[in-house]
Design an enzyme around this catalytic site. Structure first.
Site, mmCIF file in Angstrom:
data_model
loop_
_atom_site.group_PDB
_atom_site.id
_atom_site.type_symbol
_atom_site.label_atom_id
_atom_site.label_comp_id
_atom_site.label_asym_id
_atom_site.label_seq_id
_atom_site.Cartn_x
_atom_site.Cartn_y
_atom_site.Cartn_z
ATOM 1 N N GLY A 349 0.837 -1.192 0.000
ATOM 2 C CA GLY A 349 0.000 0.000 0.000
ATOM 3 C C GLY A 349 0.868 1.237 0.000
ATOM 4 N N MET A 351 5.168 2.590 1.627
ATOM 5 C CA MET A 351 6.398 2.213 2.313
ATOM 6 C C MET A 351 7.044 3.439 2.906
ATOM 7 S SD MET A 351 8.479 -0.034 3.339
ATOM 8 C CE MET A 351 9.891 0.400 4.353
ATOM 9 N N GLU A 352 7.436 3.330 4.182
ATOM 10 C CA GLU A 352 7.862 4.477 4.983
ATOM 11 C C GLU A 352 9.311 4.880 4.786
ATOM 12 O OE1 GLU A 352 8.230 0.795 7.776
ATOM 13 O OE2 GLU A 352 6.875 1.497 6.211
ATOM 14 N N ASN A 353 9.865 4.749 3.590
ATOM 15 C CA ASN A 353 11.247 5.180 3.356
ATOM 16 C C ASN A 353 11.445 6.572 3.965
ATOM 17 O OD1 ASN A 353 11.454 2.902 1.429
ATOM 18 N ND2 ASN A 353 10.167 4.216 0.168
ATOM 19 N N GLU A 386 2.165 6.056 7.483
ATOM 20 C CA GLU A 386 3.559 6.210 7.052
ATOM 21 C C GLU A 386 4.261 7.329 7.802
ATOM 22 O OE1 GLU A 386 4.571 3.760 5.414
ATOM 23 O OE2 GLU A 386 2.530 3.090 5.032
ATOM 24 N N GLU A 408 4.750 -2.097 12.957
ATOM 25 C CA GLU A 408 3.544 -2.013 12.149
ATOM 26 C C GLU A 408 2.272 -1.932 12.986
ATOM 27 O OE1 GLU A 408 3.759 -1.202 9.283
ATOM 28 O OE2 GLU A 408 5.700 -1.886 8.565
#
Length: 965
Positions: A349, A351-353, A386, A408
């Site tokens: 869905g 991604m928390e880069n 995020e 998470e």
């Protein structure tokens, strides 16, 4: 990483009747070994003639360090200097899209060693033969010579054996040059494609979680191996390059005859490899900032999407959410910018880069003309999820993947708080019960469930890591942290978080560190009394699987707990350190009045205030703040059901939903009679609120799954027709004959329920309404007047009622859709047709990425399997094409767990059980990757379904027949 793919929350029962299974699904990208690419095998890695060691990679007990999946603790990275050059055109000699790169990693030797192990995926990376692996000593250290080096395929290492030893306390630099494929596999450094204004465009983008950074460059690819990253991207002129930090230098130059742009970025903060991001694209952006903080905020997407304003909603909520989290954590946002980018191809869905968050287009882009109320909420909660990670997960990171739930589960819980801060009128903090708590319970009630936290030594292989990205990690994690926050109180919880984050910033932790800081916050709060330490209470919820059912006997005042299992005859062979007992925090009301909270600490206890007399009634677990189910003596059940029938609003709306969900699940577990559960739906004729209807919708959906091929179906459909007709007429009235949309957030959802259930059960006038709207659209394709909230259910209803003409029109609209959320609605609805050959054609489209993107293929199959006509077609299709789907579509993706669950959820016969067992046997050698646990759960569910149907069918048929009259 956010939960993956969104389809409207309001389609559950209608989808079961007419089409596909609806709901939020949990997906996350995780590791799997692809088929070996022979082009990369046996190539020299450093210009030195070497031979791979003859040690077998299949030894059950590793003998050499490179046979272990975990890195030794002899080396620790300090910094990387990485240069990557993705080519956005096909390489003439290989026929592939490629990238080249160079990496220098500075590492410190912690323990004397003559061996360097660094992750490198041989199946994607080729170390260039014209350049040696170069080792340099720093600050006076002397680097030993390299004796030999090789790529260890199974454990994904570049192994370098040295002639001498690295000295403890000294630093060294390892330099490598490499080439990789910019594949379309959605992992590592990969390729995404889209067409804009008739022109095909290519994006080079990345997804490193969980173990895919090693596909982009050699690295110490474990979360505790934090380092500072210096990134430079070389890209064709006219494109834009993005990474975690701000760009600090952009120059045009010529390299090997190619005119390119070279963009250098500011160094990152000290962080884990899985949070890296590299993107080269032709995208555009809009810009904002956080007030009084000089943080640059940008939303990136396809140029057309930005030009049409689809990024403004995300931009408008990002600033307030970041400010909310700064206050909530009592810590400033730690970076200089926050880029968020919508990608055409993305497996998760979002991604928390750190500093460059990647999203599916549906999770970031909002178009008021075609996006629904549910789309808007999805965008808000995913962005909130995020952004929560920017502190919890990125600034402070779990030591190892066994504590993934902490990352998470926490982000899933506080995402509702962040979304509520941006959209306070939605009351999304209540909806967590439907979206997280009930969903987690449905999985955690199985004997094949698993604890939230595993032992570190039990999670070592990439496939084991990928299995953790599931409903338990996300939704149960959110539910138990919400429970913890409730009994501590939110201010105490937030204060403990603040000291935790400030103490461990830029480092790694285990869950016990959080318990310690929350305990400190609790100890410093006057008047807060707990029955045990935070550690003692919470370890029971995370170190043993499952949850309790609490039974209250109001005749005696006694209360007890036991492990709740959907099938009480299932064998629980997983040992529990607490013998499946929990310390249960419980809020309760008596006759509508709040009572003193109660802690159940033993298997059985006496609590006389819960004793009642006369018409007194007791309701436990108010607001469903605890992660448990509640059962009562028959007298209290009768009084609650009478109250629902006479004055249902005397019970809070969340608890009306809870009564329904608890009763149906207790009935499936043979704890109460199934007819008691069905009686909890009688009040729905007077109910207008969303949460009780949605809960009943979901639970009756199980009955349709079990009986839509039997003689129960007719009376069951007639009963639901009777119950939903008043709701349908209510919304017809308040919307002025469907000409406007309700104002209240959840009323908009319930309007969709009213139409979808009414059409699926044959309420007079409903099908004519939806097919009429759809025909109008077919007559003027350029002018879709169907409100975005209603499109999915209208499309599904009309396609189910129609034939090839309607399907082909919807397919054409799907292929022409420029808005991802609109395409998703059509992709879902196309599975609703009752024409078998159309469903078969749709299934075959799933094997063609030109028709159905790889990111969507498994979900499309699940939608088709949710259709009673498509169930057997989808099952046969998956069995026939399993090898292709698994190997080419990524059996390590958690979408494969959802695929197994989706295609088997209707199984309830001996024949289906034998087919499932045969399927498992036939594919045992290859295995099931991230779906391994899902296979076990499918077997358990099938056996439970068989037993439940055999025991209950007769009574259910009689009840529906009597109550549908």
């Amino acid at each position: 990483m956010a939960k993956g793919f969104y389809i409207s929350k309001n389609m559950g029962l209608a989808g079961l009747l007419m089409g596909a299974v609806a709901g939020v699904v949990i997906i996350a990208l995780a590791a799997v070994y692809d088929k070996e690419k022979t082009k990369n095998q046996n190539k020299p890695v450093d210009g030195v003639t070497t031979v791979s060691p003859t040690t077998s990679s299949t030894l059950s007990t590793p003998k050499n360090p490179w046979e272990y999946y975990r890195l030794p603790d002899s080396l620790s990275p300090v910094s990387y200097n990485i240069t990557l050059w993705p080519r956005l055109v096909v390489n003439a000699s290989t026929g592939l899209y490629i990238f080249t790169g160079q990496s220098d990693v500075v590492f410190r030797c912690e323990k004397e060693t003559d061996l360097i192990l660094i992750h490198c995926n041989k199946l994607n990376l080729t170390l260039l033969s014209g350049h040696r692996v170069r080792l340099t000593g720093l600050d006076g250290a002397t680097a030993p010579n390299v004796i030999s080096s090789w790529l260890q395929v199974k454990t994904e290492y570049l192994v370098i054996q040295l002639k001498g030893k690295l000295a403890a306390g000294k630093s060294y630099r390892l330099s490598t040059d490499f080439q990789g494929e910019l594949a379309d596999d959605l992992k590592g450094f990969y390729r995404s494609e889209y067409t804009e204004d008739g022109v095909k465009k290519v994006v080079a983008t990345s997804q490193m979680q969980a173990t895919f950074a090693r596909k982009a460059f050699p690295c110490f690819d474990e979360p505790a191996m934090k380092a500072v990253f210096h990134v430079t991207l070389i890209h064709q002129r006219g494109t834009v390059a993005l990474s975690n930090g701000r760009d600090v230098e952009t120059v045009n130059t010529t390299i090997d005859g190619a005119e390119v742009t070279k963009t250098r970025f500011e160094p990152t903060k000290r962080m884990s490899t899985y949070l890296l991001a590299f993107i080269v694209s032709d995208f555009a952006h809009i810009t904002g900032s956080i007030e009084n903080n000089n943080v640059l905020v940008r939303i990136w997407a396809r140029r057309k999407a930005i030009a049409e304003g689809h990024g403004y909603y995300a931009l408008n909520v990002t600033g307030p959410m970041l400010q909310f989290y700064e206050g909530y954590y009592n810590a400033s946002y730690p970076l200089s910018k926050s880029d968020q980018i919508a990608l055409p191809d993305f497996s998760a869905g979002a991604m928390e880069n750190w500093g460059l968050i990647t999203y599916r287009e549906t999770a970031l882009l909002f178009n008021p003309a075609s996006s629904s109320n549910g789309d808007k909420e999805w965008i808000a909660t995913v962005i909130s999820h995020e952004l929560a990670h920017m502190w919890f997960g990125n600034l402070v990171t779990m030591k190892w993947w066994n504590d993934l739930w902490l990352n998470e589960g926490f982000a899933s819980y506080v995402s509702y708080l962040g979304a509520d801060s941006a959209e306070p009128t939605w009351n999304v903090t209540d909806l967590i019960v439907l979206k997280e708590v009930h969903g987690a319970m449905s999985v955690d009630a199985l004997a094949s469930s698993h604890p939230l936290s595993a032992k570190e030594e039990d999670i070592v292989r990439p496939a084991q890591i990928s299995e953790l990205f599931d409903t338990i990690t996300y939704s149960k994690g959110a539910a138990v942290l919400r429970m913890l926050s409730d009994f501590l109180t939110e201010p105490v919880f937030a204060r403990g978080l603040s000291t935790y984050l400030n103490t461990f910033q830029y480092s790694n932790t285990v869950y016990q560190d959080l318990w310690k800081h929350l305990q400190m916050a609790a100890d410093s709060t006057p008047g807060l009394e707990l029955p045990a330490s935070v550690d003692d209470i919470m370890n029971r919820w995370i170190l043993q699987m499952g949850f309790p059912v609490v039974t209250i006997d109001t005749a005696t005042g006694s209360i007890n707990q036991r492990h709740f299992l959907l099938d009480p005859d299932s064998v629980v062979d997983r040992p529990s350190p607490f013998n499946y007992e929990w310390i249960v925090p419980m809020k309760w009301i008596k006759n509508g009045n709040d009572q003193t909270p109660y802690w159940l600490q033993t298997e059985t206890a006496t609590h006389l205030p819960m004793k009642t007399s006369g018409s007194d009634w007791v309701l436990a677990n108010t607001k469903v703040s605890g992660f448990f189910r509640v059962n009562y003596d028959s007298g209290n059940w009768d009084r609650l059901l009478t109250l629902l029938s006479t004055d249902h609003e005397a019970i809070p709306v969340i608890n009306r939903a809870q009564i329904v969900d608890d009763a149906f699940n207790l009935a499936r577990a043979r704890t109460v009679n199934t007819t008691l559960a069905l009686r909890t739906t009688l009040f729905l004729q007077r109910e207008r609120e969303y949460m009780p209807w949605q809960t009943a919708n979901k639970n009756l959906g199980y009955f349709f799954l079990m009986f839509d091929r039997s003689d129960v179906y007719g009376p069951m459909q007639a009963y639901l027709n009777k119950q939903v007709t008043p709701l349908f007429n209510h919304f017809k009235t308040i919307t002025a004959d469907w000409t406007k949309i309700p104002e209240k957030h959840t009323d908009q959802y319930n309007q969709v329920n009213a139409i979808s259930i009414a059409c699926s059960t044959g309420v007079a006038g409903c099908e004519e309404l939806t097919t009429g709207w759809f025909k109008d659209w077919m007559n003027t394709p350029e002018n879709n007047m169907i409100h975005p909230n209603l499109r999915q259910t209208v499309y599904c209803s009309a396609i189910a009622a129609g034939g090839m003409e309607e399907w082909d029109f919807a397919w054409r609209m799907y292929k022409e859709a420029s808005i991802a959320s609109e395409a998703d609605k059509l992709m879902y609805a196309l599975a609703c047709t009752r024409v078998p050959w159309l469903l078969n054609r749709y299934l075959n489209y799933c094997l063609d990425p030109e028709k159905i993107r790889k990111q969507d293929a498994t979900f499309t199959i699940v939608y088709i399997a949710g259709n009673v006509v498509g169930q057997s077609l989808a099952w046969d299709f998956v069995r026939t094409n399993w090898d292709h789907l698994f190997n080419d579509y990524g059996g390590g993706s958690l979408s494969f767990a959802r695929l197994i669950e989706g295609i088997t959820r209707r199984f309830s016969s001996e024949f289906e059980l034998k087919q499932l067992q045969q399927f498992i046997e036939e594919n045992a050698e290859q295995g099931f990757g991230s779906a391994t646990l899902a296979v076990d759960q499918a077997l358990e569910r099938t056996k439970a379904n068989m037993k439940w149907v055999a025991e209950n069918k007769k009574d259910i048929l009689t009840w529906f027949t009597v109550n549908s009259a």
